[in-house]
Scaffold this motif. Structure first.
Motif, PDB file in Angstrom:
ATOM      1  N   LEU A 269     -24.094 -23.149   8.649  1.00 47.92           N
ATOM      2  CA  LEU A 269     -24.377 -22.394   9.866  1.00 47.92           C
ATOM      3  C   LEU A 269     -23.074 -22.041  10.597  1.00 47.92           C
ATOM      4  CD1 LEU A 269     -27.552 -24.322  11.077  1.00 47.92           C
ATOM      5  CD2 LEU A 269     -27.444 -21.988  10.182  1.00 47.92           C
ATOM      6  N   LYS A 270     -21.954 -22.583  10.091  1.00 48.80           N
ATOM      7  CA  LYS A 270     -20.638 -22.204  10.621  1.00 48.80           C
ATOM      8  C   LYS A 270     -20.292 -20.793  10.133  1.00 48.80           C
ATOM      9  CE  LYS A 270     -18.422 -25.451   8.529  1.00 48.80           C
ATOM     10  NZ  LYS A 270     -17.623 -26.557   7.989  1.00 48.80           N
ATOM     11  N   PRO A 271     -19.259 -20.171  10.761  1.00 42.77           N
ATOM     12  CA  PRO A 271     -18.798 -18.880  10.228  1.00 42.77           C
ATOM     13  C   PRO A 271     -18.338 -19.029   8.775  1.00 42.77           C
ATOM     14  CG  PRO A 271     -17.785 -19.346  12.357  1.00 42.77           C
ATOM     15  CD  PRO A 271     -18.518 -20.580  11.956  1.00 42.77           C
ATOM     16  N   PHE A 272     -18.592 -18.017   7.968  1.00 40.67           N
ATOM     17  CA  PHE A 272     -18.171 -18.066   6.563  1.00 40.67           C
ATOM     18  C   PHE A 272     -16.687 -17.670   6.465  1.00 40.67           C
ATOM     19  CE2 PHE A 272     -22.695 -16.643   5.111  1.00 40.67           C
ATOM     20  CZ  PHE A 272     -23.210 -17.830   5.600  1.00 40.67           C
ATOM     21  N   PRO A 273     -15.892 -18.423   5.718  1.00 39.45           N
ATOM     22  CA  PRO A 273     -14.503 -18.007   5.512  1.00 39.45           C
ATOM     23  C   PRO A 273     -14.455 -16.619   4.866  1.00 39.45           C
ATOM     24  CG  PRO A 273     -14.886 -20.211   4.638  1.00 39.45           C
ATOM     25  CD  PRO A 273     -16.216 -19.656   5.010  1.00 39.45           C
ATOM     26  N   ARG A 274     -13.531 -15.783   5.344  1.00 40.37           N
ATOM     27  CA  ARG A 274     -13.337 -14.448   4.761  1.00 40.37           C
ATOM     28  C   ARG A 274     -11.939 -14.386   4.187  1.00 40.37           C
ATOM     29  NH1 ARG A 274     -16.919 -11.551   9.392  1.00 40.37           N
ATOM     30  NH2 ARG A 274     -18.265 -13.377   9.357  1.00 40.37           N
ATOM     31  N   MET A 275     -11.825 -14.045   2.964  1.00 40.12           N
ATOM     32  CA  MET A 275     -10.485 -13.983   2.376  1.00 40.12           C
ATOM     33  C   MET A 275     -10.396 -12.793   1.435  1.00 40.12           C
ATOM     34  SD  MET A 275     -10.751 -17.056  -0.386  1.00 40.12           S
ATOM     35  CE  MET A 275     -11.499 -18.172   0.780  1.00 40.12           C
ATOM     36  N   THR A 276      -9.173 -12.287   1.290  1.00 37.72           N
ATOM     37  CA  THR A 276      -8.987 -11.177   0.370  1.00 37.72           C
ATOM     38  C   THR A 276      -8.967 -11.722  -1.053  1.00 37.72           C
ATOM     39  OG1 THR A 276      -6.602 -11.432   0.451  1.00 37.72           O
ATOM     40  CG2 THR A 276      -7.584  -9.894   2.031  1.00 37.72           C
ATOM     41  N   TYR A 277      -9.152 -10.826  -1.979  1.00 34.18           N
ATOM     42  CA  TYR A 277      -9.051 -11.169  -3.401  1.00 34.18           C
ATOM     43  C   TYR A 277      -7.724 -11.861  -3.680  1.00 34.18           C
ATOM     44  CZ  TYR A 277      -8.273 -10.240  -8.399  1.00 34.18           C
ATOM     45  OH  TYR A 277      -7.970 -10.352  -9.725  1.00 34.18           O
ATOM     46  N   ASP A 278      -6.626 -11.334  -3.112  1.00 34.41           N
ATOM     47  CA  ASP A 278      -5.294 -11.898  -3.354  1.00 34.41           C
ATOM     48  C   ASP A 278      -5.225 -13.371  -2.966  1.00 34.41           C
ATOM     49  OD1 ASP A 278      -4.785  -9.350  -4.060  1.00 34.41           O
ATOM     50  OD2 ASP A 278      -3.034  -9.057  -2.765  1.00 34.41           O
ATOM     51  N   GLU A 279      -5.817 -13.671  -1.785  1.00 40.17           N
ATOM     52  CA  GLU A 279      -5.782 -15.047  -1.315  1.00 40.17           C
ATOM     53  C   GLU A 279      -6.641 -15.933  -2.226  1.00 40.17           C
ATOM     54  OE1 GLU A 279      -7.046 -15.518   2.746  1.00 40.17           O
ATOM     55  OE2 GLU A 279      -6.671 -17.684   2.730  1.00 40.17           O
ATOM     56  N   ALA A 280      -7.808 -15.439  -2.594  1.00 38.71           N
ATOM     57  CA  ALA A 280      -8.710 -16.202  -3.464  1.00 38.71           C
ATOM     58  C   ALA A 280      -8.024 -16.523  -4.791  1.00 38.71           C
ATOM     59  CB  ALA A 280     -10.004 -15.427  -3.701  1.00 38.71           C
ATOM     60  N   VAL A 281      -7.275 -15.548  -5.321  1.00 36.70           N
ATOM     61  CA  VAL A 281      -6.562 -15.761  -6.584  1.00 36.70           C
ATOM     62  C   VAL A 281      -5.544 -16.876  -6.444  1.00 36.70           C
ATOM     63  CG1 VAL A 281      -4.960 -14.728  -8.243  1.00 36.70           C
ATOM     64  CG2 VAL A 281      -6.954 -13.432  -7.475  1.00 36.70           C
ATOM     65  N   ARG A 282      -4.815 -16.873  -5.311  1.00 39.59           N
ATOM     66  CA  ARG A 282      -3.809 -17.932  -5.097  1.00 39.59           C
ATOM     67  C   ARG A 282      -4.480 -19.302  -5.050  1.00 39.59           C
ATOM     68  NH1 ARG A 282      -1.547 -14.107  -1.539  1.00 39.59           N
ATOM     69  NH2 ARG A 282      -2.391 -15.118   0.314  1.00 39.59           N
ATOM     70  N   ILE A 283      -5.660 -19.358  -4.420  1.00 36.22           N
ATOM     71  CA  ILE A 283      -6.363 -20.641  -4.338  1.00 36.22           C
ATOM     72  C   ILE A 283      -6.828 -21.087  -5.725  1.00 36.22           C
ATOM     73  CG2 ILE A 283      -8.436 -21.793  -3.451  1.00 36.22           C
ATOM     74  CD1 ILE A 283      -8.153 -19.978  -0.947  1.00 36.22           C
ATOM     75  N   ILE A 284      -7.394 -20.154  -6.485  1.00 35.97           N
ATOM     76  CA  ILE A 284      -7.887 -20.501  -7.827  1.00 35.97           C
ATOM     77  C   ILE A 284      -6.754 -21.015  -8.695  1.00 35.97           C
ATOM     78  CG2 ILE A 284      -8.797 -19.528  -9.980  1.00 35.97           C
ATOM     79  CD1 ILE A 284     -10.518 -17.658  -8.184  1.00 35.97           C
ATOM     80  N   ARG A 285      -5.605 -20.331  -8.639  1.00 31.29           N
ATOM     81  CA  ARG A 285      -4.471 -20.740  -9.475  1.00 31.29           C
ATOM     82  C   ARG A 285      -3.811 -22.028  -8.991  1.00 31.29           C
ATOM     83  NH1 ARG A 285      -1.101 -15.184  -9.675  1.00 31.29           N
ATOM     84  NH2 ARG A 285      -1.843 -14.279 -11.631  1.00 31.29           N
ATOM     85  N   GLY A 286      -4.223 -22.513  -7.820  1.00 27.15           N
ATOM     86  CA  GLY A 286      -3.636 -23.743  -7.304  1.00 27.15           C
ATOM     87  C   GLY A 286      -2.323 -23.502  -6.562  1.00 27.15           C
ATOM     88  N   GLU A 287      -2.053 -22.235  -6.218  1.00 26.34           N
ATOM     89  CA  GLU A 287      -0.820 -21.923  -5.494  1.00 26.34           C
ATOM     90  C   GLU A 287      -0.983 -22.082  -3.988  1.00 26.34           C
ATOM     91  OE1 GLU A 287       0.103 -18.546  -8.878  1.00 26.34           O
ATOM     92  OE2 GLU A 287      -0.215 -17.916  -6.800  1.00 26.34           O
ATOM     93  N   GLN A 288      -2.253 -22.223  -3.564  1.00 21.60           N
ATOM     94  CA  GLN A 288      -2.527 -22.375  -2.136  1.00 21.60           C
ATOM     95  C   GLN A 288      -3.648 -23.388  -1.982  1.00 21.60           C
ATOM     96  OE1 GLN A 288      -3.114 -18.607  -0.055  1.00 21.60           O
ATOM     97  NE2 GLN A 288      -4.464 -19.591   1.429  1.00 21.60           N
ATOM     98  N   ASP A 289      -3.480 -24.376  -1.091  1.00 23.04           N
ATOM     99  CA  ASP A 289      -4.490 -25.415  -0.895  1.00 23.04           C
ATOM    100  C   ASP A 289      -5.529 -24.978   0.131  1.00 23.04           C
ATOM    101  OD1 ASP A 289      -2.948 -26.770  -2.630  1.00 23.04           O
ATOM    102  OD2 ASP A 289      -2.364 -28.393  -1.270  1.00 23.04           O
ATOM    103  N   VAL A 290      -6.691 -25.605   0.078  1.00 25.59           N
ATOM    104  CA  VAL A 290      -7.722 -25.396   1.087  1.00 25.59           C
ATOM    105  C   VAL A 290      -7.946 -26.729   1.776  1.00 25.59           C
ATOM    106  CG1 VAL A 290     -10.121 -24.782   1.527  1.00 25.59           C
ATOM    107  CG2 VAL A 290      -8.841 -23.587  -0.258  1.00 25.59           C
ATOM    108  N   ASN A 291      -7.608 -26.800   3.060  1.00 27.28           N
ATOM    109  CA  ASN A 291      -7.707 -28.060   3.823  1.00 27.28           C
ATOM    110  C   ASN A 291      -7.052 -29.219   3.067  1.00 27.28           C
ATOM    111  OD1 ASN A 291      -9.254 -26.702   5.809  1.00 27.28           O
ATOM    112  ND2 ASN A 291     -11.100 -27.033   4.592  1.00 27.28           N
ATOM    113  N   GLY A 292      -5.897 -28.960   2.514  1.00 27.22           N
ATOM    114  CA  GLY A 292      -5.152 -30.016   1.831  1.00 27.22           C
ATOM    115  C   GLY A 292      -5.638 -30.321   0.421  1.00 27.22           C
ATOM    116  N   VAL A 293      -6.639 -29.572  -0.059  1.00 27.06           N
ATOM    117  CA  VAL A 293      -7.144 -29.836  -1.404  1.00 27.06           C
ATOM    118  C   VAL A 293      -6.675 -28.745  -2.352  1.00 27.06           C
ATOM    119  CG1 VAL A 293      -9.188 -30.221  -2.815  1.00 27.06           C
ATOM    120  CG2 VAL A 293      -9.179 -30.947  -0.433  1.00 27.06           C
ATOM    121  N   ASN A 294      -6.136 -29.170  -3.479  1.00 28.77           N
ATOM    122  CA  ASN A 294      -5.657 -28.225  -4.484  1.00 28.77           C
ATOM    123  C   ASN A 294      -6.687 -28.089  -5.591  1.00 28.77           C
ATOM    124  OD1 ASN A 294      -4.081 -27.836  -7.236  1.00 28.77           O
ATOM    125  ND2 ASN A 294      -2.911 -26.875  -5.601  1.00 28.77           N
TER     126      ASN A 294
END
Length: 504
Positions: A269-294
RNA sequence: UCCUCGAUAGCUCAGCUGGUUAGAGCGAGCGGCUGUUAACCGCUAGGUCGUUGGUUCGAGCCCAACUCGGGGAGCCA
């Protein structure tokens, strides 16, 4: 009277009509669990209350026999619905033949062959009630905001996004296709009525055998004139919040019955995170953490944990089997251990599947090629890191549909948006802002090798008062599957149609 | 289309490196038990081991093809 309304008759009498969902019997007393579609209620038939004739009838009932029971409504907190009926009369419509679905576990194939009967079970009852809430909630959300519900045709002469996965039928001698999306028609309707939504069946002839594919499913496709992609995302989030809130408010019992942990629904029920494809790719590849989680590191941890758990499970199975091999065990004890072993084997199968999948996820995440569309495993890798649906927008235009508008500041990106559900459920919504320029559309139609003449009417929408507009498609069954946390979409629809399944 | 796992009683499954009469639980039938929640206890019936072919003295088990199903890839909501 219906079981749902029993509370209003507490202390008084009621007459229920329904089917015997379960029966337990002792000398002089029969417990009938009655099912009437609105709920379940235990009826107690006691010999000293009803006399030998009625008692005999009750005793002779089989599973799914149809009956009418009269009696006194008594509050009993031990019961599922909170009430039981102490019978003083019983009328039998039919004593059913031997019912194929027993109270024990069954395999999927058997249950799907008996889908018409499987729907009577309490778990399916709960799921279908939640499905109903979701459908009603979607209608209410749009109706209350003044959207018009409009219907797109099911027979179509042109393919929206290519012909490869269409069911072809014969339309008075000409080929026609079953609709794989009402979207193009939705756009025409939005140009006529402003804000509309369609809600209808959709057909995809994909020979996919996965837990998230159906050949026939129900799609909600809103289309809004003068909305850009960001306003579109507002609508998506607003609608999903509305749906989740309604399910939490009206289906607590059903969610509990199917064992759905509601924590993730509450947090959605919180706001949904909005991210660009570029950012999502960085997260998938492990180049960017989400709340400290890789992503990659957490997958490795999960792999280790699953390996350890598998060993523990295998050891416990071996121990229990060794115990069973020894003589002198009581029957009840044997049954208990056998039940445990069955459970453990299921867990073992699941773990082995994880152990096969996770290394593939790691590999595909590490080697993800920028510019590609997300595969099932990429979606899983990304959404595992969130407890809310995630919205990914601005995709490389090559991987998205021809009708999407380009980002004016970055022509390499199309203004599409995908909503990915958490817990590995993946894409539940696909949508975006539409191209407004007829010339750019024509160019795309040529690039995609689509028949121009079939799209002339669509191009008219850009010739006569073209405006910015957006919309999206929501797969009803995928939403039901996620909200109920089902293992497979086939449980989210009354009669699923998928590759290899046309009956019942 | 490809990869992978599977098919044994009405249902869910076990069946060891191939070995003689294929097992269990549930369900069904019968009997027992006043309050059960997948009730419990006892007895009984129930099998062409998916199909076809092969290897072998011998196949539920090994091999091949096929059929059907589970999971996944691709594709997607």
């Amino acid at each position: 009277m219906y079981i749902k309304e029993l509370a209003s008759a507490e202390g008084g009498t009621a007459s229920l009509q329904g089917w015997v969902a379960n029966k337990r019997e002792s000398k002089g007393i029969v417990f009938l669990v009655l099912r009437d579609g609105t709920g379940f209620c235990q009826c107690v038939v006691a010999l000293d209350q009803v006399g030998p004739e009625v008692f005999e009838k009750a005793s002779g009932l089989t599973m799914e026999s149809s009956v009418k029971v009269n009696g006194r409504v008594v509050r009993d907190e031990r019961q599922v619905g909170g009430f039981e009926l102490q019978a003083d009369g019983l009328e039998v419509y039919q004593v059913a033949e031997e019912y194929p679905i027993s109270k024990k576990e069954h395999g999927v194939d058997f249950l799907m062959d008996n889908r018409h009967l499987w729907l009577r079970s309490s778990r399916q009852w709960a799921i279908m009630n939640i499905r109903n809430t979701i459908i009603y909630s979607i209608h209410r959300y749009f109706q209350e905001q003044g959207f018009l519900q409009m219907d797109a045709p099911i027979f179509t002469g042109n393919a929206c996004e290519g012909t490869s996965n269409l069911f072809e039928t014969d339309f008075y001698g000409d080929p026609a296709y079953l609709s794989q999306s009402g979207q193009l028609y939705g756009e025409a309707l939005a140009m006529a009525f402003g804000r509309i939504y369609t809600f209808g069946p959709t057909f995809r002839a994909e020979k996919s055998k996965t837990r998230r594919h159906l050949s026939e499913f129900w799609m909600i496709e809103p289309e809004m004139a003068f909305y850009d992609i960001f306003q579109n995302m507002e609508v998506i989030e607003g609608m999903l919040h509305h749906v989740i809130r309604d399910v939490l408010a009206t289906n607590r019992r059903e969610l509990e019955l199917i064992g759905r942990d509601t924590a993730i629904l509450e947090s959605s029920l919180k706001p949904f995170p909005r991210m660009t494809y570029d950012e999502a790719v960085r997260i998938i590849r492990g180049e960017q953490d989400v709340n400290g989680v890789n992503s990659i590191a957490s997958l490795r941890e999960e792999l280790t944990a699953a390996t350890a758990r598998l060993e523990a499970v295998q050891q416990e199975i071996a121990e229990r089997e060794a115990g069973l091999a020894k003589p002198g065990m009581k029957k009840g004890e044997i049954a208990f251990h056998q039940g445990k072993i069955l459970q453990l084997r299921k867990e073992q199968d699941d773990l082995e599947e994880d152990l096969r999948n996770i290394p593939q996820w790691i590999e595909s995440a590490e080697n993800f090629q920028y510019g590609n569309d997300f595969g099932g495993s990429d979606e899983t890798v990304l959404t595992r890191l969130f407890d809310v649906p995630v919205m990914v927008y601005d995709w490389p235009h090559e991987v998205k549909a021809f009708y999407l508008k380009r980002n004016p500041d970055d022509q390499s990106k199309a203004r599409g948006v995908d909503v990915l559900a958490p817990e590995g459920y993946g894409e539940i919504v696909g949508g975006g802002e539409r191209e407004t320029d007829a010339e750019k559309l024509k160019q795309k139609i040529v690039e995609h090798e689509l028949p121009m003449e079939a799209f002339e009417w669509y191009l008219d929408l850009r010739r006569y008062g073209s405006v910015p507009h957006s919309g999206f498609g929501l797969g009803l069954e995928r939403v039901v599957t996620w909200i109920c946390k089902l293992k497979h979409v086939r449980e989210s629809i009354p009669f699923g149609r998928m590759y290899g399944r046309l009956l019942p």
